[in-house]
Design an enzyme around this catalytic site. Sequence first.
Site, PDB file in Angstrom:
ATOM      1  CB  SER A  22      -0.913   0.011   1.234  1.00 28.39           C
ATOM      2  OG  SER A  22      -0.135   0.060   2.427  1.00 28.39           O
ATOM      3  CG  ASN A 108      -5.712  -4.774  11.982  1.00 30.13           C
ATOM      4  OD1 ASN A 108      -4.915  -4.780  11.050  1.00 30.13           O
ATOM      5  ND2 ASN A 108      -6.263  -5.878  12.462  1.00 30.13           N
ATOM      6  CB  THR A 153     -39.106  25.024 -15.762  1.00 26.70           C
ATOM      7  OG1 THR A 153     -40.144  25.448 -16.649  1.00 26.70           O
ATOM      8  CG2 THR A 153     -39.103  25.904 -14.519  1.00 26.70           C
ATOM      9  CG  HIS A 154     -39.610  21.309 -18.479  1.00 25.82           C
ATOM     10  ND1 HIS A 154     -39.624  19.982 -18.075  1.00 25.82           N
ATOM     11  CD2 HIS A 154     -40.589  21.928 -17.753  1.00 25.82           C
ATOM     12  CE1 HIS A 154     -40.575  19.804 -17.176  1.00 25.82           C
ATOM     13  NE2 HIS A 154     -41.163  20.959 -16.951  1.00 25.82           N
ATOM     14  CB  SER A 275     -11.535  24.905 -33.508  1.00 21.90           C
ATOM     15  OG  SER A 275     -11.365  23.926 -34.513  1.00 21.90           O
ATOM     16  CE  LYS A 281     -16.616  26.058 -32.073  1.00 20.81           C
ATOM     17  NZ  LYS A 281     -16.263  24.637 -32.201  1.00 20.81           N
ATOM     18  CG  ASN A 283     -14.239  25.190 -28.752  1.00 18.59           C
ATOM     19  OD1 ASN A 283     -15.263  25.579 -29.308  1.00 18.59           O
ATOM     20  ND2 ASN A 283     -13.250  24.602 -29.408  1.00 18.59           N
ATOM     21  CD  GLU A 288     -16.829  21.446 -23.893  1.00 12.87           C
ATOM     22  OE1 GLU A 288     -17.719  21.795 -24.680  1.00 12.87           O
ATOM     23  OE2 GLU A 288     -15.672  21.146 -24.255  1.00 12.87           O
ATOM     24  CE1 TYR A 315      -7.397  -3.134   7.711  1.00 15.73           C
ATOM     25  CE2 TYR A 315      -6.334  -5.271   7.446  1.00 15.73           C
ATOM     26  CZ  TYR A 315      -6.483  -3.944   7.068  1.00 15.73           C
ATOM     27  OH  TYR A 315      -5.721  -3.446   6.048  1.00 15.73           O
ATOM     28  CD  GLN A 320      -3.090  -2.692   0.947  1.00 16.94           C
ATOM     29  OE1 GLN A 320      -2.547  -3.116   1.962  1.00 16.94           O
ATOM     30  NE2 GLN A 320      -2.758  -3.114  -0.267  1.00 16.94           N
TER      31      GLN A 320
END
Length: 468
Positions: A22, A108, A153-154, A275, A281, A283, A288, A315, A320
């Site tokens: 680990s 532990n 809305t929507h 772009s 462009k 962007n 994003e 444990y 781990q």
Amino acid sequence: MNLRSGRLKGQMSGEVADFTSSLQFDVRIFQADVQCNQAHTTMLMEQGIISRQIGERILSALAELEKEGIDALDLNPAVEDIHMAVENYVTSKIGSDAGFMHTAKSRNDQVATDLRIALKEEIQEIQRELLIFIDTIVEMAQEHLDTLMVGYTHLQHAQPTTFAHHLLSYAQALKRDYGRLQDAYQRMDLCPLGSAALTTTSFPINRNRTAELLGFSGPMENSIDGVSSRDFIAETVFALTLLGTTLSKISEELIIWSTYEFRMVELADEFSSTSSIMPQKKNPDVAEIVRGKTAVLNGELVTILTIIKSLPQSYNRDLQEVTPHLWKATDTLSAALKITREMLASAEFKSERGAELARANFSAATELADLMVREGNLPFRTAHQIVGRSVSIALDKGMKAEDIDAQFLDEISKELTGETLGIDESIVKKALDPHEIIRSRNVIGGPAPSQVKEVIVNLKKFIQENHS
């Protein structure tokens, strides 16, 4: 020190050691592990379980390690984990007496304690960033108390509102995200140290003392639960996932609002790209990427829940594998949180376009219906029907909202109910004015500037109360 040399005859192959080690992600709990050993050793000395002379030598070596940092450790995968690496370091400094450091504790309870210490610090840092973000939004809202926009809305035009009102919806969501992290923090603020392997120890340890030394509110009251519980990790990652969802929603709206079709927001060049083939462009790449990266949190949460859901109590080494997913979640969220705050703060809100959209497409229709209820004593459903028919006819005739007048509404009402409304023309025009509509929403949570100002005061108080 070779931990396997007692009970086991053979040594792990390099491949198996790499697979089970680990250490790669244990670096995140290095500082917590040193603190854990310091607190435990201090308690052992105070309880007379180990001699003061040995205890002070152990503490001196740990202090030296703390100063040198993790680079002073041998992080060969054969060492297995950070706990053995730290113990080996102390052994190299003071000899076999370093073994007394492990009296009355196990890896532990030690790892469970380390994780809580480290995660508490992560949560506090994220909460500090959240307060900065909320404060940033509050400052922006103060600048846009009267800046019109249309609410959706929507994703369709709904009712006029203001940029301030909409921005503060982000602040309220972030405030709840803060609260969820605070709840998770409080539940993890109990110390597993002293649970040992699973049934505590016969040594007369003082668990309240180690909890105090490590900054916990108290010890966990069941030792089996102390070594096996990782629900605090799942709960934290759940809170981070919801926070990531908030950031994703903010990013999504910035993406939509920055399109030519909306033209409500101009993102700063620092948070945009162009772009490789289309030179015109601009962007919204950063928004994003935030939207994409925060999806990682959903995956980390499901992975953690899947690992812990079928484990028996006490444990198990499977636990781990929870840890790397925790740190991936905290790192992803922390980066996205800062980037989203800076991106939103640098965005330019287009007030003229906002006003244009607020006046367009009959977003005042609800207020017209309310007007008929107030002035014409009509049931709302009847008013809803009249306004709906009015909008439909107006669209067919190519009329705009401002073209609707009292006479037009009377004609529709006569057709549907057999009676005219008889509402004064000046009142109709007032009901079609977005500024008047917003001012009339003087209800708790509404967009009226007076209500928004009150919310701003409350948010500033919240920031101040939680600022440390």
